[in-house]
Design a protein around this motif. Sequence first.
Motif, PDB file in Angstrom:
ATOM      1  N   GLY A 100       7.892  10.925 -17.956  1.00 54.51           N
ATOM      2  CA  GLY A 100       6.423  11.004 -16.937  1.00 54.51           C
ATOM      3  C   GLY A 100       6.674  10.611 -15.721  1.00 54.51           C
ATOM      4  O   GLY A 100       7.531   9.811 -15.568  1.00 54.51           O
ATOM      5  N   ALA A 101       5.984  11.142 -14.886  1.00 54.64           N
ATOM      6  CA  ALA A 101       6.294  10.870 -13.398  1.00 54.64           C
ATOM      7  C   ALA A 101       4.647  10.538 -12.617  1.00 54.64           C
ATOM      8  O   ALA A 101       3.940  11.358 -13.054  1.00 54.64           O
ATOM      9  CB  ALA A 101       6.748  12.112 -12.590  1.00 54.64           C
ATOM     10  N   ALA A 102       4.498   9.328 -12.319  1.00 59.48           N
ATOM     11  CA  ALA A 102       3.312   9.230 -11.609  1.00 59.48           C
ATOM     12  C   ALA A 102       3.287   9.220 -10.211  1.00 59.48           C
ATOM     13  O   ALA A 102       3.739   8.284  -9.499  1.00 59.48           O
ATOM     14  CB  ALA A 102       2.662   7.811 -12.120  1.00 59.48           C
ATOM     15  N   ASP A 103       3.172  10.296  -9.566  1.00 60.88           N
ATOM     16  CA  ASP A 103       2.976  10.525  -8.272  1.00 60.88           C
ATOM     17  C   ASP A 103       1.609   9.869  -7.564  1.00 60.88           C
ATOM     18  O   ASP A 103       0.791  10.238  -7.547  1.00 60.88           O
ATOM     19  CB  ASP A 103       3.190  12.063  -7.392  1.00 60.88           C
ATOM     20  N   LEU A 104       1.905   8.560  -6.711  1.00 64.45           N
ATOM     21  CA  LEU A 104       0.726   8.051  -6.080  1.00 64.45           C
ATOM     22  C   LEU A 104       0.311   8.500  -4.721  1.00 64.45           C
ATOM     23  O   LEU A 104      -0.444   7.733  -4.171  1.00 64.45           O
ATOM     24  CB  LEU A 104       1.175   6.441  -5.930  1.00 64.45           C
ATOM     25  N   ASN A 105       0.706   9.805  -4.178  1.00 67.48           N
ATOM     26  CA  ASN A 105       0.209   9.990  -3.108  1.00 67.48           C
ATOM     27  C   ASN A 105      -1.104  10.247  -3.006  1.00 67.48           C
ATOM     28  O   ASN A 105      -1.684  10.151  -2.069  1.00 67.48           O
ATOM     29  CB  ASN A 105       1.179  11.433  -2.595  1.00 67.48           C
ATOM     30  N   PRO A 106      -1.880  10.958  -3.982  1.00 65.22           N
ATOM     31  CA  PRO A 106      -3.115  11.246  -4.012  1.00 65.22           C
ATOM     32  C   PRO A 106      -3.990   9.952  -4.278  1.00 65.22           C
ATOM     33  O   PRO A 106      -5.270  10.049  -3.869  1.00 65.22           O
ATOM     34  CB  PRO A 106      -3.555  12.134  -5.270  1.00 65.22           C
ATOM     35  N   VAL A 107      -3.568   8.851  -4.451  1.00 66.64           N
ATOM     36  CA  VAL A 107      -4.293   7.910  -4.917  1.00 66.64           C
ATOM     37  C   VAL A 107      -4.362   6.924  -3.481  1.00 66.64           C
ATOM     38  O   VAL A 107      -3.638   6.045  -3.543  1.00 66.64           O
ATOM     39  CB  VAL A 107      -3.433   6.705  -5.958  1.00 66.64           C
ATOM     40  N   PHE A 108      -5.426   7.264  -2.812  1.00 64.08           N
ATOM     41  CA  PHE A 108      -5.553   6.589  -1.544  1.00 64.08           C
ATOM     42  C   PHE A 108      -6.123   5.221  -1.598  1.00 64.08           C
ATOM     43  O   PHE A 108      -6.217   4.618  -0.679  1.00 64.08           O
ATOM     44  CB  PHE A 108      -6.336   7.556  -0.603  1.00 64.08           C
ATOM     45  N   HIS A 109      -6.487   4.904  -2.781  1.00 67.64           N
ATOM     46  CA  HIS A 109      -7.090   3.439  -3.045  1.00 67.64           C
ATOM     47  C   HIS A 109      -6.293   2.785  -3.808  1.00 67.64           C
ATOM     48  O   HIS A 109      -6.301   1.846  -4.286  1.00 67.64           O
ATOM     49  CB  HIS A 109      -8.280   3.561  -3.839  1.00 67.64           C
ATOM     50  N   VAL A 110      -4.744   3.171  -3.696  1.00 65.15           N
ATOM     51  CA  VAL A 110      -3.780   2.302  -4.402  1.00 65.15           C
ATOM     52  C   VAL A 110      -3.813   0.810  -3.763  1.00 65.15           C
ATOM     53  O   VAL A 110      -3.467  -0.253  -4.728  1.00 65.15           O
ATOM     54  CB  VAL A 110      -2.364   2.905  -4.155  1.00 65.15           C
TER      55      VAL A 110
END
Length: 292
Positions: free
Chosen positions: A106-116
């Motif tokens: 599994g891979a979690a790309d955090l690029n769309p999570v702008f509230h990271v």
Amino acid sequence: IGGHVGADTSQYVASQVQRFASFAPVVLVLKIILNQQGLDKPFTGGLGSYKLYVLVAYHLERHLSSGGSDRPSEVLLSFFQRYGEPGSPPHHTVLGTHVTVKSDGGAADLNPVFHVDSCVTLFQKCWALFKKNQEAVCDNNKSYLSCLINDRRLQHERKECLDRAHSANNHLLPSLSSKKSNIERDHPGKVSAGRKINHVFTRDGNSNGIETSRDHGSPKQTHVDGLPTGETPLRSHRGALIPKIRPDVEARREGKAANPKSELTGRALKNRKNKKKQKRDEALWAFANREI
């Protein structure tokens, strides 16, 4: 637990639950914490379910490889420490929009999570809260989760969901039991163009109840489910049937009648970004619970 894009996520979750005993409890607690802070919606820049699964699985792999145990309490606290407290590997992992976390396929790309950054701040506060209240929790036999979760709000939301489901079920079952299993081929309730035979709909979407005979071409009146001649079920402006029974609306009305302040309390539970409205909602919550 489950979500994201159907079968792939379900398969990934099932494999992680088989691998780690504490995976499901930790994920459920984190989902509640993120939901109450308004950071669980991907379309608003929050941390979605699938990405959270990968982060927890990644942390469990590192935690167990460094000698930790697979206990939910220990995994949850070390999760906050890993992603919230600044430090160096292997006990700390930096999260940001430029980071992609991978674990067990599994891979979690955090690029769309702008509230990271807000998520990291939340994890940091949870870890700091544990260190601050560690002695008090041990002395008073108080649950650590009560410092992180608004249990009153959680109980209220659960009760509302159960009441709504129970009420909707009561309204829906009689209509399902009385529903006919066999529907005629030319029944006006069928809106498929291939199945509709010689029925004319007016501009407002209502059928005039006139059927043309195939043999003689003469119009004749029809009867529909015991309705008088020429009268058909109500339809919307697009031709869709307007239901006679709305279990969700009835359940909402019954909930308001049983608990008049439920609507006021529900508004107060919204997590608004506007601080002025948030203070107003907090006052509404206190007023509804007679705390002021």
